[in-house]
Design an enzyme around this catalytic site. Structure first.
Site, PDB file in Angstrom:
ATOM      1  N   PHE A 141      62.249   4.283  66.171  1.00 43.70           N
ATOM      2  CA  PHE A 141      61.686   3.975  67.494  1.00 43.70           C
ATOM      3  C   PHE A 141      62.213   2.628  67.966  1.00 43.70           C
ATOM      4  O   PHE A 141      62.092   1.629  67.260  1.00 43.70           O
ATOM      5  CB  PHE A 141      60.154   3.933  67.447  1.00 43.70           C
ATOM      6  CG  PHE A 141      59.549   3.693  68.803  1.00 43.70           C
ATOM      7  CD1 PHE A 141      59.509   4.711  69.744  1.00 43.70           C
ATOM      8  CD2 PHE A 141      59.064   2.435  69.157  1.00 43.70           C
ATOM      9  CE1 PHE A 141      58.986   4.482  71.021  1.00 43.70           C
ATOM     10  CE2 PHE A 141      58.539   2.209  70.424  1.00 43.70           C
ATOM     11  CZ  PHE A 141      58.494   3.234  71.354  1.00 43.70           C
ATOM     12  N   ASP A 226      66.287  -3.805  64.071  1.00 44.07           N
ATOM     13  CA  ASP A 226      65.138  -3.855  64.970  1.00 44.07           C
ATOM     14  C   ASP A 226      63.924  -4.281  64.144  1.00 44.07           C
ATOM     15  O   ASP A 226      63.307  -3.483  63.445  1.00 44.07           O
ATOM     16  CB  ASP A 226      64.937  -2.466  65.595  1.00 44.07           C
ATOM     17  CG  ASP A 226      63.725  -2.421  66.528  1.00 44.07           C
ATOM     18  OD1 ASP A 226      62.864  -3.317  66.428  1.00 44.07           O
ATOM     19  OD2 ASP A 226      63.636  -1.486  67.345  1.00 44.07           O
ATOM     20  N   LYS A 255      56.836  -7.772  69.189  1.00 42.84           N
ATOM     21  CA  LYS A 255      55.408  -7.639  68.857  1.00 42.84           C
ATOM     22  C   LYS A 255      54.671  -8.900  68.368  1.00 42.84           C
ATOM     23  O   LYS A 255      53.927  -9.500  69.112  1.00 42.84           O
ATOM     24  CB  LYS A 255      55.238  -6.498  67.859  1.00 42.84           C
ATOM     25  CG  LYS A 255      55.518  -5.132  68.508  1.00 42.84           C
ATOM     26  CD  LYS A 255      55.014  -3.996  67.671  1.00 42.84           C
ATOM     27  CE  LYS A 255      54.962  -2.698  68.461  1.00 42.84           C
ATOM     28  NZ  LYS A 255      56.211  -1.954  68.542  1.00 42.84           N
TER      29      LYS A 255
HETATM   30  C1  LIG Z   1      57.084  -1.400  69.488  1.00 46.23           C
HETATM   31  C2  LIG Z   1      58.495  -1.259  69.121  1.00 46.23           C
HETATM   32  C3  LIG Z   1      59.500  -1.279  70.094  1.00 46.23           C
HETATM   33  C4  LIG Z   1      59.216  -1.313  71.575  1.00 46.23           C
HETATM   34  O1  LIG Z   1      58.516  -2.452  71.964  1.00 46.23           O
HETATM   35  P1  LIG Z   1      57.839  -2.503  73.429  1.00 46.23           P
HETATM   36  O2  LIG Z   1      57.359  -3.913  73.520  1.00 46.23           O
HETATM   37  O3  LIG Z   1      56.757  -1.497  73.424  1.00 46.23           O
HETATM   38  O4  LIG Z   1      58.884  -2.194  74.408  1.00 46.23           O
HETATM   39  C5  LIG Z   1      60.821  -1.207  69.669  1.00 46.23           C
HETATM   40  N1  LIG Z   1      61.129  -1.127  68.371  1.00 46.23           N
HETATM   41  C6  LIG Z   1      60.182  -1.107  67.409  1.00 46.23           C
HETATM   42  C7  LIG Z   1      60.594  -1.032  65.984  1.00 46.23           C
HETATM   43  C8  LIG Z   1      58.841  -1.153  67.755  1.00 46.23           C
HETATM   44  O5  LIG Z   1      57.913  -1.091  66.799  1.00 46.23           O
END
Ligand SMILES: *Cc1c(COP(=O)(O)O)cnc(C)c1O
Length: 406
Positions: A141, A226, A255
């Site tokens: 994700f 990421d 986050k």
């Molecule tokens: C939450 C998340 C995102 C997206 O972040 P948003 O602030 O919701 O756009 C991208 N990559 C990872 C691994 C995430 O956990």
């Protein structure tokens, strides 16, 4: 607690109806209207108290209303709230310096306002290599904007929005040979989570990230990690990949970094650090000094209060509480630090989530059969013990229901 004079907010059902009247339905109706938070505790509109093991989805690193964040935000907004990217402010520069220092490497930082935006910047950096092919992992994700969505390896989220930008191949997560087969000299970047959060907290085999580093280095491909969910102490390290000593070309953060304020950061190293040139990318709010001041307060507090070591020990206490003794409904507890996926024996996560909420515990049914736990990093041993007792009771209640129904 002051609720002000807004009597229309007096009960959970009323606010829920108001929400349904005006909000787009992209999330479905949220579970609960909340009015106040303090540390690891949350209160709903009716005054019910909860222990927060969702943490705003791994965002509230220092819990709710942490005095260091409150003070940093109040002082910064009172002196200089926003300057745009036509000017600069010191907290922005200091945060970039600090993040690079924590990474232990020279590099450059681009600030935005969310995880998806941090990955969009990585996507554009990748395209500026002149190559167009990209590789990411099935189940990964990376966000919901179109570029980040193209990287996200979840067909159900992508399907309504095809065609998506770029030429992205998704390979099975944790399979180094599949990655090796997919990466060619035309591959601009490989993007991976050190541990897949939204996919139910999936931990890759040891050595996977190191293999990804070797594979990408051999083709001159950028390795993007990421760390939006795993970074900033969540796994007991500043960056999860530091546990394997893997140095990526690009690291994305969001986050936990802002302590509840919206921020994204794209850290780039080596040649990747120089690919964004004037005019190539931008954001009006990115690098906003108030948000950067909050992030600096988060980083300072984590460092001063020894939060990384705390995450490792309290996280282990949580894991042990959930696994020793094992519960008949629990197949596996996987994760690291304070990010755990409780894999259930069947599609029972929503019911466990509700049973936990009925006991004053907030958890997240991230998949039909997986409950995710991501409490604030400052959660205490005692709070973990309280949680474990209540959560086991919730599991048993659902187990009893299932047995009765069978
Ligand atoms: C939450 C998340 C995102 C997206 O972040 P948003 O602030 O919701 O756009 C991208 N990559 C990872 C691994 C995430 O956990």
């Amino acid at each position: 607690m002051s609720h002000g004079a807004d009597l229309t907010q007096a009960d959970n059902a009323t606010l829920t109806r108001r929400w349904q009247g005006v909000m787009m339905d992209n999330f479905g109706t949220p579970r609960l209207p909340l009015v106040k938070g303090q540390g690891v505790r949350l209160w709903d509109v009716e005054g019910n108290e909860y222990l927060d093991f969702v943490g705003g989805i791994a965002v509230n690193a220092l819990g709710h209303a942490h005095p260091a964040v409150v003070r940093a935000v109040a002082e910064q907004i009172a002196s200089l709230g926003h300057v745009s990217n036509l000017f600069m402010a010191e907290p922005t520069v200091r945060l970039a310096e600090r993040l690079l220092q924590l990474a232990g490497r020279e590099g450059r930082v681009y600030f935005s306002n969310s995880g998806a935006e941090a990955n969009e910047a990585a996507f554009k950096i990748g395209r500026l290599t002149g190559r167009t092919h990209m590789v990411s992992a099935v189940g990964g994700f990376h966000g919901r904007t179109m570029g980040a969505l193209a990287l996200t390896g979840q067909g159900a989220k992508q399907r309504p929005f095809r065609p998506l930008p770029g030429r992205v191949d998704h390979v099975p997560y944790g399979d180094a040979e599949a990655l090796r087969a997919a990466v060619t000299p035309d591959t601009a970047l490989v993007v991976l989570e050190p541990l897949q959060g939204e996919n139910g907290v999936v931990v890759p085999p040891a050595g996977y990230l190191r293999a990804a580093r070797e594979i990408t280095a051999a083709t001159g491909t950028l390795l993007v990690l990421d760390e939006i969910q795993t970074g900033i102490g969540r796994t007991g390290h500043w960056f999860a990949a530091q546990a394997e000593n893997v140095e990526a070309d690009v690291v994305t953060l969001a986050k936990g970094l802002g302590g509840g304020l919206p921020i994204g950061a794209t850290l780039a190293f080596g040649r990747a650090a120089g690919l964004l040139t004037p005019g190539a990318h931008g954001s009006t709010f990115g690098g906003n000094p108030v948000v950067c001041a909050a992030a600096l307060a988060v980083l300072d507090t984590i460092e001063r209060a020894g939060v990384l070591a705390h995450v490792t020990s309290v996280g282990e206490r949580l894991r042990r509480g959930l696994t020793a003794p094992g519960h008949p409904l629990v197949r596996e507890v996987r994760g690291a630090g304070l990010l755990w996926g409780v894999v259930l024996d069947g599609a029972l996560a929503a019911r466990v989530q509700q049973a936990a909420q009925d006991r004053g515990l907030l958890v997240n049914a991230v998949l039909p059969d997986v409950v995710r736990l991501a409490p604030p990093l400052i959660v205490s041993d005692r709070e973990v013990d309280t949680f474990v007792t209540g959560f086991r009771s919730a599991l048993s209640a659902v187990g009893d229901e299932v047995l009765t129904a069978a």
